[in-house]
Design an enzyme around this catalytic site. Structure first.
Site, PDB file in Angstrom:
ATOM      1  N   GLN A   1       0.753  -1.336   0.021  1.00  0.00           N
ATOM      2  CA  GLN A   1      -0.095   0.014   0.221  1.00  0.00           C
ATOM      3  C   GLN A   1       0.981   1.281   0.010  1.00  0.00           C
ATOM      4  O   GLN A   1       1.497   1.673   1.000  1.00  0.00           O
ATOM      5  CB  GLN A   1      -0.850   0.024   1.187  1.00  0.00           C
ATOM      6  CG  GLN A   1      -1.594  -1.411   1.298  1.00  0.00           C
ATOM      7  CD  GLN A   1      -2.872  -1.459  -0.029  1.00  0.00           C
ATOM      8  OE1 GLN A   1      -3.657  -0.608   0.056  1.00  0.00           O
ATOM      9  NE2 GLN A   1      -2.502  -2.384  -0.612  1.00  0.00           N
TER      10      GLN A   1
ATOM     11  N   GLY B   1     -12.165   2.770   3.358  1.00  0.00           N
ATOM     12  CA  GLY B   1     -10.957   2.167   2.784  1.00  0.00           C
ATOM     13  C   GLY B   1      -9.773   2.830   2.040  1.00  0.00           C
ATOM     14  O   GLY B   1      -9.937   4.152   1.693  1.00  0.00           O
ATOM     15  N   HIS B   2      -9.162   2.061   1.362  1.00  0.00           N
ATOM     16  CA  HIS B   2      -7.993   2.564   0.404  1.00  0.00           C
ATOM     17  C   HIS B   2      -8.559   3.232  -0.679  1.00  0.00           C
ATOM     18  O   HIS B   2      -9.633   2.547  -1.099  1.00  0.00           O
ATOM     19  CB  HIS B   2      -6.801   1.678   0.250  1.00  0.00           C
ATOM     20  CG  HIS B   2      -7.211   0.570  -0.545  1.00  0.00           C
ATOM     21  ND1 HIS B   2      -6.207  -0.695  -0.518  1.00  0.00           N
ATOM     22  CD2 HIS B   2      -8.484   0.070  -1.070  1.00  0.00           C
ATOM     23  CE1 HIS B   2      -7.005  -1.633  -1.380  1.00  0.00           C
ATOM     24  NE2 HIS B   2      -8.126  -1.257  -1.433  1.00  0.00           N
ATOM     25  N   ASN B   3      -7.912   4.490  -0.975  1.00  0.00           N
ATOM     26  CA  ASN B   3      -8.255   5.180  -2.392  1.00  0.00           C
ATOM     27  C   ASN B   3      -9.561   5.695  -2.336  1.00  0.00           C
ATOM     28  O   ASN B   3      -9.979   6.233  -3.323  1.00  0.00           O
ATOM     29  CB  ASN B   3      -8.013   4.104  -3.535  1.00  0.00           C
ATOM     30  CG  ASN B   3      -6.862   3.318  -3.563  1.00  0.00           C
ATOM     31  OD1 ASN B   3      -5.891   3.742  -2.782  1.00  0.00           O
ATOM     32  ND2 ASN B   3      -6.921   2.128  -4.129  1.00  0.00           N
TER      33      ASN B   3
END
Length: 340
Positions: free
Chosen positions: A209, A250-252
Site C-alpha cells: 500500500q 478504505g484505501h483510495n
C-alpha cells in the site's frame, strides 16, 4: 449549566455582542446592554441565560421559559413570553452554535513538551505546539502552530500536521498529510495499510500500500474511526468533512468537500463521494462506486451501484427513496393480508 470541572466559561456578554457574533437581529424592545452569563436549554434557562428555539415541538416550552433571551426564527417570535429578549435569526440553531462557542471557546494549546513524551530530534514542531505525556512524535514529522498532541497519541515518521489541530489521546497517524484546524478524536487510526490482497488458491498475497492519506482543512474525525492509506493513489478527505465515531474508510476512497458520515458507516476501497454527500448511520458503500454531489443515503442502506447527484436513496440494495418507501409499504400490506 455546563460542569465547570470540564468546561471553562467566558463572558458575560451583552445582547448586542451576541447579536453581532451570531448574525441575529435584536427584536424591537430588547435591551442591547442586557448581559447574559451562560447558555442553557429552553426549559431550564434562567433570567441571565440565553437559549434557542429551533424545533416547533418545543413551542409550548418556549412560551413558559424563564430564559432572559432566546434565539428564535421571526415566525415564532410571537410565541415568546412577556419580558423575554429575542435574537431573531433565520437559522436559530446555527446562531446558537456561534453564541455557545463565544461562551465556551476552544481550549488553546499550552506550548511545551511534557515529561514522558518522546519527540524525535529530526521532527519540526512550532514553538506553540503542546505535546502531552506519553505522546510520540516520529522522525521528520512536522507539526504546525497551536496544535495539540494528546497523551499516548503517536505521530509517525514523516507525518505533516497543520495549524490548530488536535490529535486525541491514543490516536495514531502514519503516512498522512493533514491540513489546518483538523480535530482527530481519541482512538482514531489514520494511514495504516489498506486491505489489499492478490487472492488465489495458492494463498492471498499482500499488495504493498504505497499511497497516503490526505486530509484537508476543517475536518473532524470521530473516536475510533479508521482511514486506510491508498494503495497507490491517495485516500483523500475533503475540506469541511465531518466524520462520526466508528467509521471505516478504505484505501483510495475520495471524499469531496463537506461530506457527513454518521457512525458505523463503511466505505469500501476506491469509492468516490462528491461534495456534500450525507451518509446515515450503518450504511455500507461498495467499492469503486461514484456517489454524486448532494446525495443523501438513509441509515442502514447498502449502496451497490452509482448514485446520480442530488439523489436520495434508502434500503438494501439502496433504491431511490420514493421507490424504497413504496416497496416497504407493499411488503407491509402483504404481511397484513397474509392468511385473510
Amino acid at each position: 449549566m455546563a460542569d465547570p470541572r470540564f468546561f471553562a466559561k467566558a463572558g458575560p456578554f451583552t445582547l448586542a455582542e451576541l447579536a453581532e457574533r451570531s448574525g441575529a437581529a435584536l427584536a424591537k424592545g430588547s435591551d442591547p446592554t442586557l448581559r447574559m452569563v451562560d447558555v442553557a436549554p429552553i426549559d431550564t434557562a434562567g433570567p441571565d441565560n440565553v437559549s434557542f428555539l429551533d424545533n416547533k415541538k418545543y413551542v409550548e416550552a418556549f412560551g413558559h421559559s424563564h430564559a432572559g433571551a432566546c434565539l428564535v426564527h421571526p415566525d415564532l417570535a410571537s410565541k415568546a413570553p412577556d419580558g423575554m429578549a429575542l435574537l431573531l435569526s433565520s437559522d436559530p440553531y446555527r446562531a446558537y452554535a456561534m453564541v455557545a462557542g463565544l461562551f465556551y471557546p476552544p481550549v488553546p494549546a499550552v506550548p511545551g513538551i511534557a515529561a514522558g513524551a518522546s519527540v524525535d530530534s529530526t521532527a519540526k514542531l512550532h514553538p506553540t505546539v503542546e505535546v502531552e505525556p506519553g505522546a510520540v512524535v516520529g522522525a521528520r514529522a512536522e507539526i504546525g502552530r497551536g496544535s495539540r498532541i494528546c497523551s499516548n497519541a503517536v505521530i509517525g515518521a514523516g507525518v505533516v500536521l497543520g495549524e490548530d489541530c488536535i490529535v486525541g489521546a491514543g490516536a495514531t497517524l502514519s503516512h498522512a498529510i493533514v491540513g489546518n484546524r483538523v480535530n482527530i478524536y481519541p482512538g482514531v487510526r489514520i494511514g495504516q495499510d489498506g486491505f489489499g490482497f492478490a487472492m488465489g488458491a495458492q494463498g492471498h498475497l499482500k499488495v504493498p500500500q504505497l499511497g497516503r492519506v490526505v486530509i484537508h482543512d476543517d475536518v473532524e474525525i470521530g473516536a475510533n474511526t479508521t482511514i486506510d492509506r491508498g494503495a497507490g493513489p491517495d485516500t483523500i478527505v475533503g475540506a469541511g468533512c465531518k466524520i462520526d465515531n466508528l467509521v471505516q474508510i478504505g484505501h483510495n476512497v475520495h471524499l469531496g468537500r463537506g461530506c457527513i458520515l454518521v457512525a458505523q458507516v463503511g466505505i469500501a476501497g476506491s469509492a468516490h463521494l462528491d461534495d456534500f454527500v450525507v451518509v446515515g448511520g450503518q450504511v455500507g458503500i461498495a467499492g469503486h462506486l461514484h456517489i454524486g454531489a448532494g446525495v443523501r443515503i438513509a441509515a442502514q442502506s447498502g449502496v451497490m451501484r452509482d448514485i446520480e447527484a442530488g439523489g436520495t436513496v434508502g434500503g438494501s440494495p439502496a433504491l431511490p427513496m420514493t421507490e424504497w418507501l413504496k416497496q416497504s409499504a407493499m411488503l407491509g400490506q402483504m404481511a397484513r393480508n397474509k392468511g385473510r
